[in-house]
Design a protein around this motif. Structure first.
Motif, PDB file in Angstrom:
ATOM      1  N   HIS A   1       0.794   2.945  17.705  1.00 52.79           N
ATOM      2  CA  HIS A   1       0.203   4.133  18.318  1.00 52.79           C
ATOM      3  C   HIS A   1       0.274   5.324  17.364  1.00 52.79           C
ATOM      4  O   HIS A   1      -0.698   6.083  17.226  1.00 52.79           O
ATOM      5  N   SER A   2       1.399   5.491  16.690  1.00 58.21           N
ATOM      6  CA  SER A   2       1.549   6.593  15.734  1.00 58.21           C
ATOM      7  C   SER A   2       0.563   6.449  14.578  1.00 58.21           C
ATOM      8  O   SER A   2      -0.040   7.431  14.132  1.00 58.21           O
ATOM      9  N   ALA A   3       0.382   5.227  14.081  1.00 60.07           N
ATOM     10  CA  ALA A   3      -0.544   4.987  12.969  1.00 60.07           C
ATOM     11  C   ALA A   3      -1.979   5.265  13.395  1.00 60.07           C
ATOM     12  O   ALA A   3      -2.760   5.868  12.642  1.00 60.07           O
ATOM     13  N   GLN A   4      -2.330   4.852  14.600  1.00 60.07           N
ATOM     14  CA  GLN A   4      -3.689   5.093  15.098  1.00 60.07           C
ATOM     15  C   GLN A   4      -3.921   6.595  15.292  1.00 60.07           C
ATOM     16  O   GLN A   4      -4.972   7.117  14.922  1.00 60.07           O
ATOM     17  N   SER A   5      -2.959   7.289  15.843  1.00 60.36           N
ATOM     18  CA  SER A   5      -3.094   8.733  16.049  1.00 60.36           C
ATOM     19  C   SER A   5      -3.163   9.488  14.723  1.00 60.36           C
ATOM     20  O   SER A   5      -3.801  10.531  14.626  1.00 60.36           O
ATOM     21  N   ALA A   6      -2.507   8.950  13.678  1.00 64.15           N
ATOM     22  CA  ALA A   6      -2.504   9.596  12.367  1.00 64.15           C
ATOM     23  C   ALA A   6      -3.824   9.398  11.631  1.00 64.15           C
ATOM     24  O   ALA A   6      -4.080  10.087  10.649  1.00 64.15           O
ATOM     25  N   GLY A   7      -4.638   8.456  12.091  1.00 64.31           N
ATOM     26  CA  GLY A   7      -5.938   8.248  11.456  1.00 64.31           C
ATOM     27  C   GLY A   7      -6.070   6.968  10.659  1.00 64.31           C
ATOM     28  O   GLY A   7      -7.059   6.770   9.951  1.00 64.31           O
ATOM     29  N   PHE A   8      -5.097   6.080  10.747  1.00 62.57           N
ATOM     30  CA  PHE A   8      -5.206   4.805  10.046  1.00 62.57           C
ATOM     31  C   PHE A   8      -6.198   3.908  10.774  1.00 62.57           C
ATOM     32  O   PHE A   8      -6.238   3.858  11.994  1.00 62.57           O
ATOM     33  N   GLU A   9      -7.008   3.197   9.992  1.00 64.31           N
ATOM     34  CA  GLU A   9      -8.043   2.336  10.558  1.00 64.31           C
ATOM     35  C   GLU A   9      -7.621   0.874  10.618  1.00 64.31           C
ATOM     36  O   GLU A   9      -8.199   0.096  11.364  1.00 64.31           O
ATOM     37  N   LYS A  10      -6.648   0.479   9.803  1.00 64.44           N
ATOM     38  CA  LYS A  10      -6.231  -0.918   9.747  1.00 64.44           C
ATOM     39  C   LYS A  10      -4.717  -0.991   9.723  1.00 64.44           C
ATOM     40  O   LYS A  10      -4.061  -0.249   9.003  1.00 64.44           O
ATOM     41  N   LEU A  11      -4.150  -1.895  10.522  1.00 59.83           N
ATOM     42  CA  LEU A  11      -2.719  -2.112  10.563  1.00 59.83           C
ATOM     43  C   LEU A  11      -2.456  -3.569  10.202  1.00 59.83           C
ATOM     44  O   LEU A  11      -3.037  -4.467  10.801  1.00 59.83           O
ATOM     45  N   VAL A  12      -1.615  -3.805   9.214  1.00 61.16           N
ATOM     46  CA  VAL A  12      -1.281  -5.151   8.767  1.00 61.16           C
ATOM     47  C   VAL A  12       0.177  -5.402   9.119  1.00 61.16           C
ATOM     48  O   VAL A  12       1.047  -4.625   8.750  1.00 61.16           O
ATOM     49  N   VAL A  13       0.431  -6.483   9.846  1.00 67.88           N
ATOM     50  CA  VAL A  13       1.795  -6.858  10.192  1.00 67.88           C
ATOM     51  C   VAL A  13       2.217  -7.954   9.222  1.00 67.88           C
ATOM     52  O   VAL A  13       1.586  -9.001   9.142  1.00 67.88           O
TER      53      VAL A  13
ATOM     54  N   LYS B   1       0.846  -1.195   0.000  1.00 64.58           N
ATOM     55  CA  LYS B   1       0.000   0.000   0.000  1.00 64.58           C
ATOM     56  C   LYS B   1       0.873   1.234   0.000  1.00 64.58           C
ATOM     57  O   LYS B   1       2.086   1.163  -0.055  1.00 64.58           O
ATOM     58  N   ASN B   2       0.239   2.379   0.094  1.00 67.20           N
ATOM     59  CA  ASN B   2       0.979   3.636   0.085  1.00 67.20           C
ATOM     60  C   ASN B   2       1.800   3.838   1.343  1.00 67.20           C
ATOM     61  O   ASN B   2       2.777   4.553   1.325  1.00 67.20           O
ATOM     62  N   ALA B   3       1.406   3.238   2.445  1.00 71.18           N
ATOM     63  CA  ALA B   3       2.132   3.423   3.699  1.00 71.18           C
ATOM     64  C   ALA B   3       2.704   2.086   4.159  1.00 71.18           C
ATOM     65  O   ALA B   3       1.968   1.196   4.580  1.00 71.18           O
ATOM     66  N   THR B   4       4.017   1.931   4.065  1.00 71.01           N
ATOM     67  CA  THR B   4       4.696   0.734   4.547  1.00 71.01           C
ATOM     68  C   THR B   4       5.791   1.184   5.499  1.00 71.01           C
ATOM     69  O   THR B   4       6.699   1.919   5.111  1.00 71.01           O
ATOM     70  N   VAL B   5       5.695   0.754   6.749  1.00 64.01           N
ATOM     71  CA  VAL B   5       6.684   1.096   7.761  1.00 64.01           C
ATOM     72  C   VAL B   5       7.552  -0.131   7.989  1.00 64.01           C
ATOM     73  O   VAL B   5       7.046  -1.205   8.306  1.00 64.01           O
TER      74      VAL B   5
ATOM     75  N   LYS C   1      -7.573   3.294   4.501  1.00 64.18           N
ATOM     76  CA  LYS C   1      -6.669   3.813   5.533  1.00 64.18           C
ATOM     77  C   LYS C   1      -5.983   2.623   6.206  1.00 64.18           C
ATOM     78  O   LYS C   1      -6.345   2.215   7.301  1.00 64.18           O
ATOM     79  N   GLU C   2      -4.965   2.095   5.511  1.00 68.33           N
ATOM     80  CA  GLU C   2      -4.296   0.870   5.924  1.00 68.33           C
ATOM     81  C   GLU C   2      -2.791   1.067   5.868  1.00 68.33           C
ATOM     82  O   GLU C   2      -2.263   1.604   4.903  1.00 68.33           O
ATOM     83  N   VAL C   3      -2.103   0.642   6.910  1.00 68.31           N
ATOM     84  CA  VAL C   3      -0.640   0.740   6.966  1.00 68.31           C
ATOM     85  C   VAL C   3      -0.083  -0.672   7.155  1.00 68.31           C
ATOM     86  O   VAL C   3      -0.645  -1.483   7.878  1.00 68.31           O
TER      87      VAL C   3
ATOM     88  N   GLY D   1       3.565  12.499  12.078  1.00 68.77           N
ATOM     89  CA  GLY D   1       3.304  13.595  11.149  1.00 68.77           C
ATOM     90  C   GLY D   1       3.360  13.142   9.694  1.00 68.77           C
ATOM     91  O   GLY D   1       2.519  13.514   8.872  1.00 68.77           O
ATOM     92  N   LYS D   2       4.343  12.300   9.372  1.00 59.46           N
ATOM     93  CA  LYS D   2       4.457  11.812   7.997  1.00 59.46           C
ATOM     94  C   LYS D   2       3.320  10.861   7.658  1.00 59.46           C
ATOM     95  O   LYS D   2       2.818  10.854   6.535  1.00 59.46           O
ATOM     96  N   LEU D   3       2.893  10.042   8.629  1.00 61.16           N
ATOM     97  CA  LEU D   3       1.749   9.151   8.393  1.00 61.16           C
ATOM     98  C   LEU D   3       0.473   9.963   8.206  1.00 61.16           C
ATOM     99  O   LEU D   3      -0.375   9.618   7.380  1.00 61.16           O
ATOM    100  N   SER D   4       0.329  11.051   8.960  1.00 61.25           N
ATOM    101  CA  SER D   4      -0.859  11.912   8.835  1.00 61.25           C
ATOM    102  C   SER D   4      -0.957  12.516   7.443  1.00 61.25           C
ATOM    103  O   SER D   4      -2.051  12.631   6.879  1.00 61.25           O
ATOM    104  N   SER D   5       0.188  12.905   6.877  1.00 55.17           N
ATOM    105  CA  SER D   5       0.156  13.486   5.534  1.00 55.17           C
ATOM    106  C   SER D   5      -0.180  12.436   4.475  1.00 55.17           C
ATOM    107  O   SER D   5      -0.759  12.755   3.442  1.00 55.17           O
ATOM    108  N   LEU D   6       0.157  11.169   4.723  1.00 52.17           N
ATOM    109  CA  LEU D   6      -0.169  10.105   3.771  1.00 52.17           C
ATOM    110  C   LEU D   6      -1.629   9.676   3.853  1.00 52.17           C
ATOM    111  O   LEU D   6      -2.247   9.362   2.842  1.00 52.17           O
ATOM    112  N   VAL D   7      -2.184   9.639   5.065  1.00 52.93           N
ATOM    113  CA  VAL D   7      -3.533   9.093   5.255  1.00 52.93           C
ATOM    114  C   VAL D   7      -4.595   9.955   4.590  1.00 52.93           C
ATOM    115  O   VAL D   7      -5.645   9.458   4.180  1.00 52.93           O
ATOM    116  N   ALA D   8      -4.329  11.232   4.415  1.00 53.90           N
ATOM    117  CA  ALA D   8      -5.322  12.124   3.808  1.00 53.90           C
ATOM    118  C   ALA D   8      -5.601  11.771   2.353  1.00 53.90           C
ATOM    119  O   ALA D   8      -6.712  11.977   1.867  1.00 53.90           O
TER     120      ALA D   8
END
Length: 150
Positions: free
Chosen positions: A119-131, A61-65, A99-101, A87-94
């Motif tokens: 925690h950073s992903a949740q605060s940035a507004g991501f709804e789903k986190l895939v490990v 996806k667009n956001a891969t940590v 909304k998946e990281v 902050g960088k995740l917040s700019s991507l989620v818009a």
């Protein structure tokens, strides 16, 4: 090949294009890209993904940590620190529909570092986190099933 004479009737005019040099250039470029392309994955080579029992393949996806065993963070291949990650995740989620990281963490990475990413992903507004994980082979899955039944 038909040869036509020029208007004055003396010089021959060639109307066709020789594509052999163009083909040679494209083949050389193709070979160069085939040699260089594996080096683009250099960040992920430092990460040994843990094995999982089951699961489905994930789409990039667009956001891969990515998190190395030394605790270094990379967001879509760019090195970041924990303070600027949210902050960088917040700019991507818009700009994202889903909304998946995706988190790729080394198997020796600290759980506390993964929790900071979550925690950073949740605060940035991501709804789903895939490990991301490396699936076990069929043989290893069968051995686990047999050991579980005993």
């Amino acid at each position: 090949m038909a040869i036509k004479l020029s208007a004055d009737g003396k010089k021959p005019v060639f109307n066709e294009i020789n594509i052999t040099p163009l083909t040679d250039i494209f083949l050389v470029l193709l070979i160069i890209m085939m040699v260089i392309a594996p080096s683009f994955q250099s960040i992920d080579k430092n990460i040994t993904i843990p094995e999982i029992n089951s699961g489905v393949s994930i789409e990039e996806k667009n956001a891969t940590v990515s998190l190395t065993k030394e605790g270094e963070l990379f967001l879509n291949g760019e090195k970041v620190n924990y303070d600027s990650l949210e902050g960088k995740l917040s700019s991507l989620v818009a700009n994202m529909e889903k909304k998946e990281v995706v988190v790729k963490a080394d198997e020796k990475a600290k759980s506390s570092d993964i929790m900071k990413i979550m925690h950073s992903a949740q605060s940035a507004g991501f709804e789903k986190l895939v490990v991301a994980g490396e699936p076990l082979s069929k043989k290893e899955q069968k051995e686990l099933m047999e050991n579980g039944e005993q």
